[in-house]
Design a protein around this motif. Structure first.
Motif, mmCIF file in Angstrom:
data_model
loop_
_atom_site.group_PDB
_atom_site.id
_atom_site.type_symbol
_atom_site.label_atom_id
_atom_site.label_comp_id
_atom_site.label_asym_id
_atom_site.label_seq_id
_atom_site.Cartn_x
_atom_site.Cartn_y
_atom_site.Cartn_z
ATOM 1 N N LEU A 199 0.863 -1.177 0.000
ATOM 2 C CA LEU A 199 0.000 0.000 0.000
ATOM 3 C C LEU A 199 0.904 1.233 0.000
ATOM 4 C CD1 LEU A 199 -2.676 -1.043 2.639
ATOM 5 C CD2 LEU A 199 -2.650 -1.459 0.196
ATOM 6 N N VAL A 200 0.703 2.083 -0.995
ATOM 7 C CA VAL A 200 1.540 3.255 -1.173
ATOM 8 C C VAL A 200 0.743 4.492 -0.773
ATOM 9 C CG1 VAL A 200 2.761 4.655 -2.879
ATOM 10 C CG2 VAL A 200 2.838 2.179 -3.034
ATOM 11 N N VAL A 201 1.378 5.355 0.025
ATOM 12 C CA VAL A 201 0.761 6.623 0.401
ATOM 13 C C VAL A 201 1.531 7.758 -0.246
ATOM 14 C CG1 VAL A 201 -0.229 5.848 2.584
ATOM 15 C CG2 VAL A 201 2.069 6.728 2.560
ATOM 16 N N LYS A 202 0.777 8.773 -0.611
ATOM 17 C CA LYS A 202 1.376 9.966 -1.212
ATOM 18 C C LYS A 202 0.706 11.170 -0.563
ATOM 19 C CE LYS A 202 2.212 12.137 -5.673
ATOM 20 N NZ LYS A 202 1.986 12.011 -7.121
ATOM 21 N N GLY A 203 1.497 12.013 0.050
ATOM 22 C CA GLY A 203 0.945 13.179 0.723
ATOM 23 C C GLY A 203 0.054 12.815 1.895
ATOM 24 N N GLY A 204 0.305 11.691 2.543
ATOM 25 C CA GLY A 204 -0.469 11.279 3.700
ATOM 26 C C GLY A 204 -1.766 10.567 3.368
ATOM 27 N N ARG A 205 -2.021 10.311 2.088
ATOM 28 C CA ARG A 205 -3.254 9.617 1.691
ATOM 29 C C ARG A 205 -2.931 8.355 0.902
ATOM 30 N NH1 ARG A 205 -7.904 13.813 0.081
ATOM 31 N NH2 ARG A 205 -7.654 15.156 1.899
ATOM 32 N N GLN A 206 -3.829 7.398 1.003
ATOM 33 C CA GLN A 206 -3.675 6.156 0.244
ATOM 34 C C GLN A 206 -3.665 6.477 -1.240
ATOM 35 O OE1 GLN A 206 -3.094 2.978 1.038
ATOM 36 N NE2 GLN A 206 -3.209 2.419 -1.097
ATOM 37 N N ASP A 207 -2.608 6.068 -1.934
ATOM 38 C CA ASP A 207 -2.474 6.387 -3.359
ATOM 39 C C ASP A 207 -2.839 5.205 -4.239
ATOM 40 O OD1 ASP A 207 -1.753 8.023 -5.587
ATOM 41 O OD2 ASP A 207 0.193 6.997 -5.670
ATOM 42 N N ARG A 208 -2.161 4.072 -4.021
ATOM 43 C CA ARG A 208 -2.435 2.906 -4.868
ATOM 44 C C ARG A 208 -1.919 1.630 -4.211
ATOM 45 N NH1 ARG A 208 1.855 5.635 -7.715
ATOM 46 N NH2 ARG A 208 3.676 4.296 -7.878
ATOM 47 N N ILE A 209 -2.263 0.513 -4.851
ATOM 48 C CA ILE A 209 -1.826 -0.801 -4.375
ATOM 49 C C ILE A 209 -0.815 -1.335 -5.383
ATOM 50 C CG2 ILE A 209 -2.557 -3.160 -3.893
ATOM 51 C CD1 ILE A 209 -5.295 -2.045 -3.147
ATOM 52 N N LEU A 210 0.350 -1.745 -4.896
ATOM 53 C CA LEU A 210 1.382 -2.316 -5.759
ATOM 54 C C LEU A 210 1.349 -3.837 -5.665
ATOM 55 C CD1 LEU A 210 4.438 -0.006 -4.975
ATOM 56 C CD2 LEU A 210 2.871 0.134 -6.907
ATOM 57 N N VAL A 232 9.036 4.210 -8.586
ATOM 58 C CA VAL A 232 8.083 5.152 -8.003
ATOM 59 C C VAL A 232 8.739 6.515 -7.817
ATOM 60 C CG1 VAL A 232 6.741 3.398 -6.786
ATOM 61 C CG2 VAL A 232 8.680 4.475 -5.651
ATOM 62 N N SER A 233 7.917 7.486 -7.584
ATOM 63 C CA SER A 233 8.383 8.840 -7.268
ATOM 64 C C SER A 233 8.957 8.850 -5.852
ATOM 65 C CB SER A 233 7.199 9.807 -7.364
ATOM 66 O OG SER A 233 7.521 11.029 -6.770
ATOM 67 N N PRO A 234 9.982 9.663 -5.598
ATOM 68 C CA PRO A 234 10.531 9.731 -4.239
ATOM 69 C C PRO A 234 9.553 10.350 -3.232
ATOM 70 C CG PRO A 234 11.953 10.917 -5.791
ATOM 71 C CD PRO A 234 10.772 10.431 -6.543
ATOM 72 N N LEU A 235 8.437 10.891 -3.708
ATOM 73 C CA LEU A 235 7.455 11.521 -2.828
ATOM 74 C C LEU A 235 6.480 10.518 -2.214
ATOM 75 C CD1 LEU A 235 6.629 14.619 -5.033
ATOM 76 C CD2 LEU A 235 8.237 14.478 -3.119
ATOM 77 N N VAL A 236 6.509 9.270 -2.672
ATOM 78 C CA VAL A 236 5.597 8.263 -2.138
ATOM 79 C C VAL A 236 6.344 7.356 -1.166
ATOM 80 C CG1 VAL A 236 4.168 8.281 -4.210
ATOM 81 C CG2 VAL A 236 5.949 6.562 -3.971
ATOM 82 N N ALA A 237 5.568 6.723 -0.282
ATOM 83 C CA ALA A 237 6.157 5.794 0.691
ATOM 84 C C ALA A 237 5.304 4.538 0.755
ATOM 85 C CB ALA A 237 6.225 6.447 2.061
ATOM 86 N N LEU A 238 5.962 3.441 0.994
ATOM 87 C CA LEU A 238 5.269 2.162 1.181
ATOM 88 C C LEU A 238 4.826 2.107 2.647
ATOM 89 C CD1 LEU A 238 4.591 -0.576 -0.174
ATOM 90 C CD2 LEU A 238 6.735 -1.421 0.752
ATOM 91 N N SER A 239 3.507 2.159 2.880
ATOM 92 C CA SER A 239 3.019 2.214 4.257
ATOM 93 C C SER A 239 2.751 0.836 4.847
ATOM 94 C CB SER A 239 1.747 3.057 4.337
ATOM 95 O OG SER A 239 0.698 2.440 3.638
ATOM 96 N N HIS A 240 2.247 -0.101 4.047
ATOM 97 C CA HIS A 240 1.903 -1.432 4.563
ATOM 98 C C HIS A 240 2.249 -2.494 3.524
ATOM 99 C CE1 HIS A 240 -0.850 1.171 6.859
ATOM 100 N NE2 HIS A 240 -0.779 0.247 7.797
ATOM 101 N N LEU A 241 2.643 -3.655 4.021
ATOM 102 C CA LEU A 241 2.730 -4.871 3.215
ATOM 103 C C LEU A 241 1.659 -5.807 3.749
ATOM 104 C CD1 LEU A 241 6.534 -5.651 2.872
ATOM 105 C CD2 LEU A 241 4.962 -5.035 1.060
ATOM 106 N N VAL A 242 0.741 -6.225 2.893
ATOM 107 C CA VAL A 242 -0.379 -7.072 3.309
ATOM 108 C C VAL A 242 -0.297 -8.385 2.543
ATOM 109 C CG1 VAL A 242 -2.878 -7.250 3.480
ATOM 110 C CG2 VAL A 242 -1.788 -5.030 3.759
ATOM 111 N N THR A 243 -0.380 -9.484 3.248
ATOM 112 C CA THR A 243 -0.296 -10.794 2.606
ATOM 113 C C THR A 243 -1.537 -11.070 1.755
ATOM 114 O OG1 THR A 243 0.093 -13.141 2.949
ATOM 115 C CG2 THR A 243 -1.288 -12.044 4.577
#
Length: 187
Positions: free
Chosen positions: A27-38, A45-56
């Motif tokens: 789960l990728v967040v961008k600007g503090g909001r859920q952006d997309r699912i990888l 990816v852009s350096p502005l996004v972060a991987l917030s969760h890994l879900v099995t």
């Protein structure tokens, strides 16, 4: 200086690529909001996004022991149930409940459903729990877990145990009926 430049380049490269392991989604967040699912794999990816969760995405076997449930005839029955779960909606699962709370909630929902099921049948019938009862149990548990993005794939009864005194009594009764049949045959 060369070492610092190499570390800077490696650090920037690691921010441009995200690796999602097989059997999970990111789960990728961008600007503090859920952006997309990888999906699994390496993603640029852009350096502005972060991987917030890994879900099995794999199925999870979840054992739920339920002890001393009173049946319709008042006998205490112990039942073990094996649930096969999978995360159907990773976003809902990641943001609606914590993994520890999910464990407790699955335990509670399954135990409540099993207690309701066993209270409606007699103790001897509890020994014959089959796929019909497991399907009805799944129908009760699945809607409770659906609001957290969890799907129940399968429910199986792994063990049903009656009190030792009752099983000893049943064994003695069966032995006595066999002995009576032998005596009647020899007579």
């Amino acid at each position: 200086i060369v070492g610092a430049v190499v570390a800077l380049v490696v650090g920037l490269m690691s921010r441009l690529f995200l690796r999602v392991p097989p059997g999970s989604v990111g789960l990728v967040v961008k600007g503090g909001r859920q952006d997309r699912i990888l999906q699994p794999g390496v993603h640029r990816v852009s350096p502005l996004v972060a991987l917030s969760h890994l879900v099995t995405t794999r199925e999870i076997a979840f054992d739920v022991p339920v002890s001393e449930v009173r049946s319709a005839d008042g006998v205490g029955v112990a039942v073990d149930v094996l649930l096969t779960l999978r995360i159907a909606d990773p976003v809902k699962f990641a943001y609606a409940i914590t993994p520890g709370d999910a464990d407790q909630f699955v335990q509670a929902a399954c135990q409540d459903a099993v207690r309701t099921l066993v209270r409606g049948i007699e103790a001897m019938s509890a020994l014959d729990l089959n796929s019909t009862q497991s399907d009805s149990l799944r129908g009760v548990i699945d809607p409770k877990l659906d609001r957290f993005g969890i799907d129940v794939s399968d429910v199986a009864f792994t063990r049903v145990t009656l009190p030792a005194a009752l099983t000893d009594s049943l064994a003695a009764r069966r032995l006595a009926s066999l002995q009576l049949a032998e005596q009647a045959e020899s007579y």
